[in-house]
Design an enzyme around this catalytic site. Structure first.
Site, PDB file in Angstrom:
ATOM      1  N   GLU A 111     -80.225 -57.343 121.258  1.00  0.00           N
ATOM      2  CA  GLU A 111     -80.450 -58.335 119.867  1.00  0.00           C
ATOM      3  C   GLU A 111     -80.547 -59.710 120.361  1.00  0.00           C
ATOM      4  OE1 GLU A 111     -79.156 -57.336 116.112  1.00  0.00           O
ATOM      5  OE2 GLU A 111     -79.404 -55.134 116.354  1.00  0.00           O
ATOM      6  N   ASN A 125     -76.700 -52.735 120.605  1.00  0.00           N
ATOM      7  CA  ASN A 125     -76.618 -51.667 119.844  1.00  0.00           C
ATOM      8  C   ASN A 125     -77.070 -50.439 120.542  1.00  0.00           C
ATOM      9  OD1 ASN A 125     -76.036 -52.833 117.060  1.00  0.00           O
ATOM     10  ND2 ASN A 125     -78.025 -53.570 117.344  1.00  0.00           N
ATOM     11  N   GLU A 172     -68.543 -68.998 117.473  1.00  0.00           N
ATOM     12  CA  GLU A 172     -69.737 -69.000 118.247  1.00  0.00           C
ATOM     13  C   GLU A 172     -70.693 -70.097 117.575  1.00  0.00           C
ATOM     14  OE1 GLU A 172     -72.009 -65.233 119.789  1.00  0.00           O
ATOM     15  OE2 GLU A 172     -72.881 -65.782 117.781  1.00  0.00           O
ATOM     16  N   LYS A 173     -71.448 -70.956 118.283  1.00  0.00           N
ATOM     17  CA  LYS A 173     -72.309 -72.131 117.706  1.00  0.00           C
ATOM     18  C   LYS A 173     -73.117 -71.352 116.843  1.00  0.00           C
ATOM     19  CE  LYS A 173     -74.067 -75.862 117.170  1.00  0.00           C
ATOM     20  NZ  LYS A 173     -73.624 -76.700 116.128  1.00  0.00           N
ATOM     21  N   LYS A 188     -67.490 -57.434 121.283  1.00  0.00           N
ATOM     22  CA  LYS A 188     -68.608 -58.268 121.652  1.00  0.00           C
ATOM     23  C   LYS A 188     -68.051 -59.486 122.475  1.00  0.00           C
ATOM     24  CE  LYS A 188     -71.178 -57.252 118.218  1.00  0.00           C
ATOM     25  NZ  LYS A 188     -70.364 -55.682 117.908  1.00  0.00           N
ATOM     26  N   VAL A 222     -81.927 -48.512 112.980  1.00  0.00           N
ATOM     27  CA  VAL A 222     -82.312 -47.862 111.639  1.00  0.00           C
ATOM     28  C   VAL A 222     -84.035 -48.290 111.702  1.00  0.00           C
ATOM     29  CG1 VAL A 222     -82.516 -48.492 109.155  1.00  0.00           C
ATOM     30  CG2 VAL A 222     -80.356 -48.607 110.403  1.00  0.00           C
ATOM     31  N   ARG A 230     -77.423 -47.175 120.333  1.00  0.00           N
ATOM     32  CA  ARG A 230     -77.747 -46.141 119.498  1.00  0.00           C
ATOM     33  C   ARG A 230     -79.164 -46.323 119.014  1.00  0.00           C
ATOM     34  NH1 ARG A 230     -77.982 -49.075 114.931  1.00  0.00           N
ATOM     35  NH2 ARG A 230     -76.394 -50.387 114.626  1.00  0.00           N
ATOM     36  N   HIS A 253     -84.193 -63.803 114.302  1.00  0.00           N
ATOM     37  CA  HIS A 253     -83.410 -62.508 114.803  1.00  0.00           C
ATOM     38  C   HIS A 253     -84.274 -61.619 115.353  1.00  0.00           C
ATOM     39  CE1 HIS A 253     -79.747 -59.506 114.305  1.00  0.00           C
ATOM     40  NE2 HIS A 253     -80.487 -59.152 115.298  1.00  0.00           N
ATOM     41  N   LYS A 295     -80.333 -56.819 107.826  1.00  0.00           N
ATOM     42  CA  LYS A 295     -81.817 -56.627 108.012  1.00  0.00           C
ATOM     43  C   LYS A 295     -82.211 -56.004 106.480  1.00  0.00           C
ATOM     44  CE  LYS A 295     -80.941 -56.230 112.640  1.00  0.00           C
ATOM     45  NZ  LYS A 295     -81.208 -55.104 113.884  1.00  0.00           N
TER      46      LYS A 295
END
Length: 447
Positions: A274, A289, A199-200, A115, A294, A291, A207, A236
């Site tokens: 994202e 991500n 992180e703030k 990250k 889902v 990949r 999202h 999610k």
């Protein structure tokens, strides 16, 4: 490609098999002792037992899976999502064995899997990121100093995290001090690195993610957005497209930014950018991500495209099937993640499903790895199905979802279906007025 090994289980294994069989491709399944009677094992052209139920003794045994792939002479390995899907070492070993890894390059997986590194990469590319630490935070004193400079609340995150794991919201210095050590330990246990960063925290955030796709010829396209704001414990639960919140101008800016982010890492195959979005529609990079997601069926429903087929075509050296101007968006789709869990506490509820039935009608798609009499074991993620409802409008989609859940029959275990029945009747959901704190702030009475 004539034969593909699927290094996964359950509904995603079945989903990949569907496309493979439509393309005339044989499939090889791998399964644990606990999954020997599962539908995906029976549907595969060939199936091999790879060990005990625990994931580290079965689905994470990369060397065993690769050995089966070599012995079976497969052309490609599809990792699905979870397990080995974002394991760069596995992807590298697959490619070095002369087998095609159906996903992005290992170098890209490595780059986007951290990250902190991914944040730096996006900043260099001019992609906005959530204000936060630029390096790993090694001491509590440093974390407190950073949090004070940003202002509380803040998010404490594992650098190698994903899927909502290793994330803690801290309202004040006391909460940060209480969570710092345990978050580092959790990060070490789950991701092999105890590195964390601050992180703030953005209040009333949405999202929203953008599906991207690239090929080896430098072509990169987006396939619109998915709003994934309804979550429990940062995971999610409901996803939909188009987003009922974002204006068209904000969406267009987000698409352009997602393409720029993918170009920055020379992205190939399916990926998702994202974003966290504030109430003024300012958006910030959250993660990439590397990949298949889902929730990819949401995008498939509104575009009419088979994303697994795209993955296979691109992996075997083909160009993207469509140019950006040829990708059309039509209608509205909502995915409900059906879990074997208590709808009040969200705790897993494993056991044998005596009945699992629903009525088939227009606009309903159910991707499931289970059937009546299947047993949901405690060894894996408790998601038993993805219920994707589609309509010409969002209103029609919600109405169809209401009919679907009224007719859904599941006995033998608890599920979160009663929660969905309440969500789709909630005025804020109907009006598209919700954030990532939707489930936290609501009190639903479920039976």
């Amino acid at each position: 490609m004539k034969k593909i090994l699927i290094a996964n289980r359950g509904e995603i294994a079945l989903r990949i098999m569907d496309t493979c069989h439509q393309m005339g491709i044989e499939t090889v399944a791998v399964f644990s002792d606990a999954d020997s009677d599962m539908p995906f094992v029976k549907k595969a052209t060939y199936a091999f037992n790879i060990g005990e139920p625990a994931v580290n003794k079965s689905y994470l045994r990369a060397e065993v899976i690769l050995e089966i792939a070599k012995n079976e002479g497969v052309d490609g390995i599809h990792p699905g999502y979870g397990f080995l899907s974002e394991n760069a070492a596995f992807a590298r070993a697959v490619n070095e064995a002369g087998i095609t890894f159906i996903g992005p390059d290992p170098e890209t997986i490595d780059l986007m899997g951290d990250k902190i590194v991914s944040r730096k990469t996006m900043m260099d590319a001019g992609v906005p990121v959530v204000p936060g630490s630029e390096e790993g935070t090694s001491t509590l004193e440093e974390a407190i100093r950073l949090a004070e400079s940003m202002g509380y609340p803040v998010m404490l995150k594992a650098s190698g995290g994903g899927g909502g794991i290793g994330m803690v919201r801290c309202e004040n210095e006391q909460a940060l001090a209480k969570s710092f050590g345990s978050t580092k330990a959790r990060a070490k246990a789950y991701f092999g690195s105890e590195e964390v960063f601050v992180e703030k925290y953005i209040n009333n955030a949405r999202h929203v993610e953008v599906q991207v796709f690239g090929d080896q010829y430098g072509n990169i396209v987006h396939l619109f957005e998915r709003d994934c704001s309804i979550q429990r414990r940062h995971q999610k639960v409901v996803e939909e497209s188009p987003s009922p919140f974002l204006s068209n101008s904000a969406k267009q800016k987000m698409y352009e930014t997602a393409i720029r982010a993918a170009e920055a890492v020379n992205y190939k195959n399916a990926g998702t950018i994202e974003f966290i979005v504030d109430e003024q529609e300012n958006f910030y990079f959250l993660e990439m991500n590397t990949r298949l997601q889902v929730e990819h069926p949401v995008t498939e429903q509104i575009t009419g495209q088979d994303l697994v087929k795209w993955q296979i075509l691109v992996a075997r050296g083909g160009k993207l099937p469509l140019a950006q101007t040829e990708i059309q968006q039509k209608g509205h789709a909502i995915e409900f993640r059906l879990y074997a869990e208590d709808p009040r506490s969200f705790l897993p509820s494993p056991g044998k499903m005596e009945e699992f039935q629903w009525k088939e009608f227009q606009g309903v798609r159910v991707d499931s790895g289970y059937a009546s009499s299947s047993t949901v074991t405690p060894y894996y993620d408790p998601m038993i199905a993805k219920c994707i409802i589609y309509g010409d409008t969002r209103k029609e989609t919600i109405e169809r979802a209401d009919h679907f859940f009224k007719d859904l029959i599941i006995t033998g275990i608890k599920t979160n279906a009663p929660l969905f029945k309440e969500i789709i009747k909630d005025s804020d959901f109907i009006n598209g007025n919700y954030s990532t704190s939707f489930l936290t702030n609501k009190t639903f009475i479920v039976n």
